[in-house]
Design a protein around this motif. Sequence first.
Motif, PDB file in Angstrom:
ATOM      1  N   ALA A  37      46.107  19.080   6.609  1.00 60.80           N
ATOM      2  CA  ALA A  37      46.973  18.768   7.748  1.00 60.80           C
ATOM      3  C   ALA A  37      47.809  17.530   7.462  1.00 60.80           C
ATOM      4  O   ALA A  37      49.000  17.484   7.803  1.00 60.80           O
ATOM      5  CB  ALA A  37      46.119  18.567   9.002  1.00 60.80           C
ATOM      6  N   VAL A  38      47.199  16.523   6.850  1.00 59.16           N
ATOM      7  CA  VAL A  38      47.948  15.313   6.494  1.00 59.16           C
ATOM      8  C   VAL A  38      49.084  15.654   5.534  1.00 59.16           C
ATOM      9  O   VAL A  38      50.222  15.196   5.692  1.00 59.16           O
ATOM     10  CB  VAL A  38      47.008  14.269   5.857  1.00 59.16           C
ATOM     11  CG1 VAL A  38      47.808  13.123   5.251  1.00 59.16           C
ATOM     12  CG2 VAL A  38      46.021  13.746   6.896  1.00 59.16           C
ATOM     13  N   ASN A  39      48.778  16.467   4.538  1.00 60.47           N
ATOM     14  CA  ASN A  39      49.804  16.865   3.571  1.00 60.47           C
ATOM     15  C   ASN A  39      50.951  17.606   4.258  1.00 60.47           C
ATOM     16  O   ASN A  39      52.131  17.390   3.948  1.00 60.47           O
ATOM     17  CB  ASN A  39      49.178  17.742   2.491  1.00 60.47           C
ATOM     18  CG  ASN A  39      50.172  18.137   1.416  1.00 60.47           C
ATOM     19  OD1 ASN A  39      50.751  17.279   0.735  1.00 60.47           O
ATOM     20  ND2 ASN A  39      50.392  19.433   1.258  1.00 60.47           N
ATOM     21  N   MET A  40      50.607  18.458   5.231  1.00 62.30           N
ATOM     22  CA  MET A  40      51.640  19.192   5.949  1.00 62.30           C
ATOM     23  C   MET A  40      52.496  18.255   6.796  1.00 62.30           C
ATOM     24  O   MET A  40      53.722  18.429   6.894  1.00 62.30           O
ATOM     25  CB  MET A  40      50.982  20.251   6.842  1.00 62.30           C
ATOM     26  CG  MET A  40      51.960  21.242   7.459  1.00 62.30           C
ATOM     27  SD  MET A  40      52.735  22.342   6.243  1.00 62.30           S
ATOM     28  CE  MET A  40      51.371  23.449   5.875  1.00 62.30           C
ATOM     29  N   VAL A  41      51.877  17.247   7.407  1.00 63.25           N
ATOM     30  CA  VAL A  41      52.627  16.274   8.205  1.00 63.25           C
ATOM     31  C   VAL A  41      53.597  15.493   7.326  1.00 63.25           C
ATOM     32  O   VAL A  41      54.763  15.286   7.689  1.00 63.25           O
ATOM     33  CB  VAL A  41      51.655  15.308   8.926  1.00 63.25           C
ATOM     34  CG1 VAL A  41      52.412  14.130   9.527  1.00 63.25           C
ATOM     35  CG2 VAL A  41      50.885  16.048  10.009  1.00 63.25           C
ATOM     36  N   LEU A  42      53.138  15.060   6.159  1.00 65.88           N
ATOM     37  CA  LEU A  42      53.996  14.290   5.259  1.00 65.88           C
ATOM     38  C   LEU A  42      55.164  15.126   4.755  1.00 65.88           C
ATOM     39  O   LEU A  42      56.301  14.640   4.656  1.00 65.88           O
ATOM     40  CB  LEU A  42      53.174  13.761   4.081  1.00 65.88           C
ATOM     41  CG  LEU A  42      52.056  12.770   4.432  1.00 65.88           C
ATOM     42  CD1 LEU A  42      51.290  12.366   3.181  1.00 65.88           C
ATOM     43  CD2 LEU A  42      52.627  11.542   5.125  1.00 65.88           C
TER      44      LEU A  42
ATOM     45  N   VAL B 294      44.660  16.622  14.602  1.00 69.51           N
ATOM     46  CA  VAL B 294      44.799  17.038  15.998  1.00 69.51           C
ATOM     47  C   VAL B 294      46.242  17.411  16.305  1.00 69.51           C
ATOM     48  O   VAL B 294      46.521  18.428  16.963  1.00 69.51           O
ATOM     49  CB  VAL B 294      44.309  15.919  16.939  1.00 69.51           C
ATOM     50  CG1 VAL B 294      44.651  16.246  18.386  1.00 69.51           C
ATOM     51  CG2 VAL B 294      42.807  15.717  16.783  1.00 69.51           C
ATOM     52  N   LEU B 295      47.190  16.613  15.826  1.00 68.73           N
ATOM     53  CA  LEU B 295      48.600  16.906  16.104  1.00 68.73           C
ATOM     54  C   LEU B 295      49.054  18.218  15.467  1.00 68.73           C
ATOM     55  O   LEU B 295      49.865  18.945  16.045  1.00 68.73           O
ATOM     56  CB  LEU B 295      49.485  15.754  15.616  1.00 68.73           C
ATOM     57  CG  LEU B 295      49.457  14.484  16.457  1.00 68.73           C
ATOM     58  CD1 LEU B 295      50.448  13.461  15.901  1.00 68.73           C
ATOM     59  CD2 LEU B 295      49.791  14.775  17.919  1.00 68.73           C
ATOM     60  N   GLU B 296      48.533  18.535  14.304  1.00 64.34           N
ATOM     61  CA  GLU B 296      48.870  19.816  13.684  1.00 64.34           C
ATOM     62  C   GLU B 296      48.315  20.991  14.492  1.00 64.34           C
ATOM     63  O   GLU B 296      48.969  22.031  14.614  1.00 64.34           O
ATOM     64  CB  GLU B 296      48.325  19.870  12.247  1.00 64.34           C
ATOM     65  CG  GLU B 296      49.181  19.135  11.241  1.00 64.34           C
ATOM     66  CD  GLU B 296      50.579  19.735  11.123  1.00 64.34           C
ATOM     67  OE1 GLU B 296      50.743  20.788  10.467  1.00 64.34           O
ATOM     68  OE2 GLU B 296      51.520  19.147  11.697  1.00 64.34           O
TER      69      GLU B 296
ATOM     70  N   PRO C 141      41.833  29.913   7.574  1.00 66.00           N
ATOM     71  CA  PRO C 141      40.539  29.863   8.268  1.00 66.00           C
ATOM     72  C   PRO C 141      40.480  28.862   9.412  1.00 66.00           C
ATOM     73  O   PRO C 141      39.601  28.953  10.275  1.00 66.00           O
ATOM     74  CB  PRO C 141      39.560  29.468   7.158  1.00 66.00           C
ATOM     75  CG  PRO C 141      40.400  28.736   6.164  1.00 66.00           C
ATOM     76  CD  PRO C 141      41.751  29.393   6.200  1.00 66.00           C
ATOM     77  N   VAL C 142      41.402  27.907   9.448  1.00 71.58           N
ATOM     78  CA  VAL C 142      41.375  26.861  10.474  1.00 71.58           C
ATOM     79  C   VAL C 142      42.631  26.872  11.318  1.00 71.58           C
ATOM     80  O   VAL C 142      42.580  26.941  12.552  1.00 71.58           O
ATOM     81  CB  VAL C 142      41.184  25.467   9.829  1.00 71.58           C
ATOM     82  CG1 VAL C 142      41.293  24.366  10.886  1.00 71.58           C
ATOM     83  CG2 VAL C 142      39.838  25.389   9.131  1.00 71.58           C
ATOM     84  N   PHE C 143      43.783  26.805  10.668  1.00 73.71           N
ATOM     85  CA  PHE C 143      45.055  26.693  11.388  1.00 73.71           C
ATOM     86  C   PHE C 143      45.581  28.089  11.722  1.00 73.71           C
ATOM     87  O   PHE C 143      46.560  28.580  11.167  1.00 73.71           O
ATOM     88  CB  PHE C 143      46.060  25.896  10.558  1.00 73.71           C
ATOM     89  CG  PHE C 143      45.605  24.493  10.288  1.00 73.71           C
ATOM     90  CD1 PHE C 143      45.746  23.505  11.252  1.00 73.71           C
ATOM     91  CD2 PHE C 143      44.989  24.170   9.085  1.00 73.71           C
ATOM     92  CE1 PHE C 143      45.311  22.208  11.008  1.00 73.71           C
ATOM     93  CE2 PHE C 143      44.552  22.874   8.835  1.00 73.71           C
ATOM     94  CZ  PHE C 143      44.704  21.889   9.800  1.00 73.71           C
ATOM     95  N   ALA C 144      44.892  28.701  12.667  1.00 73.65           N
ATOM     96  CA  ALA C 144      45.246  30.020  13.182  1.00 73.65           C
ATOM     97  C   ALA C 144      44.539  30.177  14.513  1.00 73.65           C
ATOM     98  O   ALA C 144      43.564  29.472  14.804  1.00 73.65           O
ATOM     99  CB  ALA C 144      44.836  31.126  12.205  1.00 73.65           C
ATOM    100  N   MET C 145      45.007  31.074  15.347  1.00 69.79           N
ATOM    101  CA  MET C 145      44.418  31.236  16.675  1.00 69.79           C
ATOM    102  C   MET C 145      43.062  31.933  16.638  1.00 69.79           C
ATOM    103  O   MET C 145      42.349  31.945  17.624  1.00 69.79           O
ATOM    104  CB  MET C 145      45.370  32.000  17.592  1.00 69.79           C
ATOM    105  CG  MET C 145      46.628  31.216  17.955  1.00 69.79           C
ATOM    106  SD  MET C 145      46.313  29.492  18.438  1.00 69.79           S
ATOM    107  CE  MET C 145      45.331  29.715  19.908  1.00 69.79           C
ATOM    108  N   GLY C 146      42.691  32.501  15.512  1.00 68.28           N
ATOM    109  CA  GLY C 146      41.366  33.098  15.370  1.00 68.28           C
ATOM    110  C   GLY C 146      40.453  32.175  14.593  1.00 68.28           C
ATOM    111  O   GLY C 146      40.617  30.957  14.570  1.00 68.28           O
ATOM    112  N   GLY C 147      39.503  32.750  13.902  1.00 68.54           N
ATOM    113  CA  GLY C 147      38.627  31.977  13.024  1.00 68.54           C
ATOM    114  C   GLY C 147      37.802  30.947  13.769  1.00 68.54           C
ATOM    115  O   GLY C 147      37.109  31.247  14.739  1.00 68.54           O
ATOM    116  N   LEU C 148      37.912  29.694  13.327  1.00 62.80           N
ATOM    117  CA  LEU C 148      37.103  28.616  13.886  1.00 62.80           C
ATOM    118  C   LEU C 148      37.751  27.930  15.085  1.00 62.80           C
ATOM    119  O   LEU C 148      37.221  26.927  15.572  1.00 62.80           O
ATOM    120  CB  LEU C 148      36.841  27.561  12.793  1.00 62.80           C
ATOM    121  CG  LEU C 148      36.012  28.007  11.590  1.00 62.80           C
ATOM    122  CD1 LEU C 148      35.978  26.899  10.542  1.00 62.80           C
ATOM    123  CD2 LEU C 148      34.598  28.370  12.007  1.00 62.80           C
ATOM    124  N   MET C 149      38.883  28.431  15.546  1.00 61.41           N
ATOM    125  CA  MET C 149      39.639  27.719  16.569  1.00 61.41           C
ATOM    126  C   MET C 149      38.825  27.478  17.837  1.00 61.41           C
ATOM    127  O   MET C 149      38.866  26.391  18.413  1.00 61.41           O
ATOM    128  CB  MET C 149      40.924  28.478  16.896  1.00 61.41           C
ATOM    129  CG  MET C 149      41.840  27.747  17.872  1.00 61.41           C
ATOM    130  SD  MET C 149      42.311  26.093  17.312  1.00 61.41           S
ATOM    131  CE  MET C 149      43.306  26.519  15.871  1.00 61.41           C
TER     132      MET C 149
END
Length: 496
Positions: free
Chosen positions: A128-133, A180-182, A201-209
């Motif tokens: 997430a940090v890498n995506m923000v940068l 959190v912001l991502e 697996p994380v940044f999607a509306m399914g999975g571990l959300m």
Amino acid sequence: MVVYQSNSTNKRSRGFRVRSLSHFAERRVQSQKLPSHEDTYPEPGKSKVTEEKPRETRDEWVISIKDKVNKARGDVTASTWDKLCIYRVPHYLQEDDKKSYFPQTVSLGPYHHGKEHLLPMECHKWRAVNMVLEHTKKGIETYVDAMKNLEETARACYQGPICMSSNEFTEVLFLDGCFVLELFRGTKEGFTEIGYAPNDPVFAMGGLMHSIQRDMVMLENQLPLFVLDKLLELQPDTVYQPGLVAQLAVKFFAQLMPTGEELTKMDKVESVDLVGDNGELHCLDVFHRSLFKSTRTPDGKSLKKSMSSRKQQLIHCVTELKGAGVKFRRKKTDKLWDIEFKKGYLKIPKLLIHDSTKSLFSNLIAFEQCHANSSNDITSYVIFMDNLINSAEDVSYLHHCGIIEHWLGSDFEVADLFNRLCKEVVFDPRDSYLSKLSGEVNRYYSRKWNSLKATLRHKYFNNPWAYFSFSAALVLLILTLVQSFFAVYAYYKPSS
């Protein structure tokens, strides 16, 4: 004969081993000087005083006590309790159910950072940090310096000392804040639209959300809202405005809402306006205010907490109220607190119970118990529902009326959930915003005529055919009386 000798030999050898072990145990007890029964359990009225060699003089002892007092005085004057809003859950609340208060998937903030079962999520935080940068085209120094400037204020938001160095604490704020912001940005714009894979697996509306959402509304697993505000403000393509993070949080936690009706657009705007840009808030507090729209009661009066642990009943259970003629109806509104009693009808908004409801209510109640400036709205509501629900039959009837919908295994599990939620909660029913309504219901319950009507209705008029039978019997009775009247009348006044 051989067998007998063998047995004798074995007995003698076993006896020797027993005596040897017994002798060894005695020597070991003597060598270790184990305490006797009298030492461990002294007689009543007697206390054992162990004499120790004086390690310090009386003056040195008094000086050490003064140092402790001065240190405590310095801690009190230096503390910033006005910023305190993230607490450790009291032990009396978490004693029977630690899982509801401790994160299972992701850690936010310093309390649970570095725990072994939460470490697998750390690599996703750095993604997430890498995506923000990459998204903001800014150097990491900009974000780290901004978090460094907020360190002292952020530490003041947490209860108790934080055993982290300045750099470690700043890194936690930066890493968890970007994560959190991502999540907020992906919920608003779509995770695939902002660059994540559809099967992430994380940044999607399914999975571990769902598990992540549950962990993010735990009292010990929070970040100060002003940290998220600052990180969002640093993003160049964001038109920052006060309350924007709160708006994103309300949208992100919409799936956890226990209300049966979806929040209207106007209600969402009202929720955001109330939380504003207050540095003492966090995601759990935003969720709390989005449920009750305000830290005040619906009539605008603040609630005063009472340190009373008396077990008092706020209202009778559903079965008893039904017996007194109280009728239950579902109220079509998303306002959880909007319960109404009028002309014998108790109208309650629909409550949706899912697998995260227990954890959600537990942490909201814990926040109200700990935070001095919080209302006790959630506690009042849960205790009200707990009083209504004593058994699976009560749950079944509320479900039949459309007031409760649950995804648990049985009605008994729902009843057990409410009966456990406020087991050790400090609460005075007189300070509940539902106390006036409960008083009206209880007065209605106490009227004998209402109970008699209810008994007649439930026992003798519990189906449509009973009404037809009663009507036919009544007509027949009237006709019989009329016939008898004319017969008597003709006897005394015969026609001329």
